[in-house]
Design a protein around this motif. Structure first.
Motif, short mmCIF file in Angstrom:
data_model
loop_
_atom_site.label_atom_id
_atom_site.label_comp_id
_atom_site.label_asym_id
_atom_site.label_seq_id
_atom_site.Cartn_x
_atom_site.Cartn_y
_atom_site.Cartn_z
N ARG A 88 33.02 51.46 49.22
CA ARG A 88 33.77 52.65 48.80
C ARG A 88 32.91 53.63 48.01
O ARG A 88 33.39 54.72 47.65
N MET A 89 31.69 53.27 47.71
CA MET A 89 30.87 54.09 46.82
C MET A 89 30.53 55.46 47.42
O MET A 89 30.44 56.45 46.70
N ALA A 90 30.35 55.51 48.73
CA ALA A 90 30.00 56.79 49.36
C ALA A 90 31.11 57.81 49.12
O ALA A 90 30.84 58.99 48.87
N GLU A 91 32.35 57.36 49.17
CA GLU A 91 33.49 58.27 48.94
C GLU A 91 33.46 58.82 47.52
O GLU A 91 33.66 60.02 47.30
N PHE A 92 33.18 57.95 46.54
CA PHE A 92 33.12 58.42 45.16
C PHE A 92 31.99 59.43 44.98
O PHE A 92 32.18 60.47 44.33
N ASP A 134 44.93 48.35 33.71
CA ASP A 134 44.79 49.10 34.95
C ASP A 134 44.26 48.16 36.03
O ASP A 134 43.15 47.66 35.93
N THR A 135 45.06 47.91 37.03
CA THR A 135 44.71 46.96 38.08
C THR A 135 44.02 47.67 39.23
O THR A 135 44.46 48.72 39.68
N VAL A 136 42.94 47.07 39.72
CA VAL A 136 42.21 47.59 40.86
C VAL A 136 42.62 46.87 42.15
O VAL A 136 42.81 47.48 43.19
N VAL A 256 37.05 55.68 36.25
CA VAL A 256 38.21 54.80 36.09
C VAL A 256 39.41 55.35 36.87
O VAL A 256 40.11 54.60 37.56
N ASN A 257 39.65 56.64 36.78
CA ASN A 257 40.77 57.24 37.51
C ASN A 257 40.58 57.08 39.02
O ASN A 257 41.54 56.86 39.76
N GLN A 262 42.08 53.87 44.07
CA GLN A 262 41.70 52.99 45.17
C GLN A 262 42.40 51.64 45.11
O GLN A 262 42.16 50.77 45.95
N SER A 263 43.26 51.44 44.11
CA SER A 263 43.85 50.13 43.86
C SER A 263 44.63 49.63 45.08
O SER A 263 45.25 50.42 45.81
N GLN A 264 44.60 48.31 45.26
CA GLN A 264 45.21 47.69 46.42
C GLN A 264 45.99 46.44 46.02
O GLN A 264 45.65 45.76 45.07
N VAL A 265 47.04 46.17 46.79
CA VAL A 265 47.70 44.87 46.76
C VAL A 265 47.56 44.32 48.17
O VAL A 265 48.13 44.86 49.12
N VAL A 266 46.79 43.24 48.30
CA VAL A 266 46.48 42.68 49.62
C VAL A 266 47.05 41.28 49.69
O VAL A 266 46.65 40.39 48.94
N SER A 267 47.99 41.05 50.59
CA SER A 267 48.58 39.72 50.76
C SER A 267 48.41 39.26 52.18
O SER A 267 48.11 40.03 53.08
#
Length: 273
Positions: A88-92, A134-136, A256-257, A262-267
């Protein structure tokens, strides 16, 4: 004018001037009709103070410029860095080319302090809830292995995994914790190879052993069949952000923002849909 700039009353300014005059033993201002003018000592003091304030101002500007150009230092586990953050770094960088990041992937708990680490991405499981964080990433935690290692074996019982080699991140006790959580006491010492998290990813894909990790790190491998999921703990792992909020730099706050965005919940359920 002085009162307006300082956001205080004219009387307050007058009182401070009189206090300074008593301390110095000289008159700094004098009344001239309805106006107030600086005396000769007042002019001299104002000139010297002006030079001093100019030097202070330049020093503050240089310090602010240095802070703005100092990289935002971020620490996280090697596995999180390789499998989640780096893709994801390229996007930032495209969104914020003015901010330089310095990543410190390590299994050690690096202290956050001014002039050092600005942001830390930590891990805990759902047995240790934390408030106001703050959850990532929230992910299933899974035991996985390559088909070449686990196919053809009856591994439906947690105890059956004691006979397989484990790959474990340096500085952790993941394998023993997993067996304890499932109520298993290994009949003999486990075969465990300790290594940095980023090396575990390659080794488990190669079939060197099984490992316990976030499902989010292996989504493509599991969906393609390159990896086999042996056991899963739904939404068990939580990666969250820690900062030294009292001294947080603007550049660190931007990062941080972005992380939060980019935070995810992956199940397991959502990944199958």
């Amino acid at each position: 004018m002085a009162a307006e700039r300082l956001n205080v009353t004219q009387a307050a300014v007058s009182q401070q001037v009189k206090s300074l005059e008593r301390h110095l033993g000289v008159a700094l201002v004098a009344k001239r009709g309805r106006s107030i003018e600086l005396t000769e000592p007042g002019i001299m003091l104002a000139r010297e103070l002006g030079i001093g304030f100019e030097i202070i101002g330049r020093g503050v500007e240089r310090l602010a410029e240095h802070a703005a150009h100092r990289p935002v230092q971020v620490t996280m586990s090697p596995a999180f860095a390789v499998e989640w953050l780096l893709p994801r770094m390229a996007e930032f960088q495209q969104q914020h080319p003015e901010i330089t990041l310095m990543l410190n992937p390590t299994s050690e708990l690096v202290q956050i302090k001014p002039g050092g680490i600005d942001v830390a991405i930590r891990y805990h499981d759902r047995r240790m809830p934390r408030k106001k964080q703050d959850t990532v990433l929230v992910s299933d935690m899974v035991v996985i292995g390559a088909p070449s290692l686990v196919e053809g074996q009856d591994l439906r019982d947690p105890a059956s995994l004691t006979k397989l080699p484990w790959l474990q991140e340096l500085g952790t006790n993941e394998a023993a914790d997993w067996f304890t959580y499932h109520g298993v006491v290994p009949p003999e010492p486990l075969t465990i190879n300790h290594m940095p998290g980023n090396l575990i990813m390659t080794a488990v894909r190669r079939g060197d052993g099984i490992t316990y990790s976030a499902r989010a790190f292996f989504e493509d491998d599991l969906s393609s069949g390159r990896m086999i999921e042996l056991f899963s703990q739904p939404l068990f792992g939580v990666y969250y952000i820690q900062t030294q909020a009292e001294f947080q730099r603007p550049e660190a706050e931007v990062f941080v923002n972005w992380l939060i965005s980019q935070s995810q919940v992956v199940s397991a359920n959502t990944s199958e849909n």
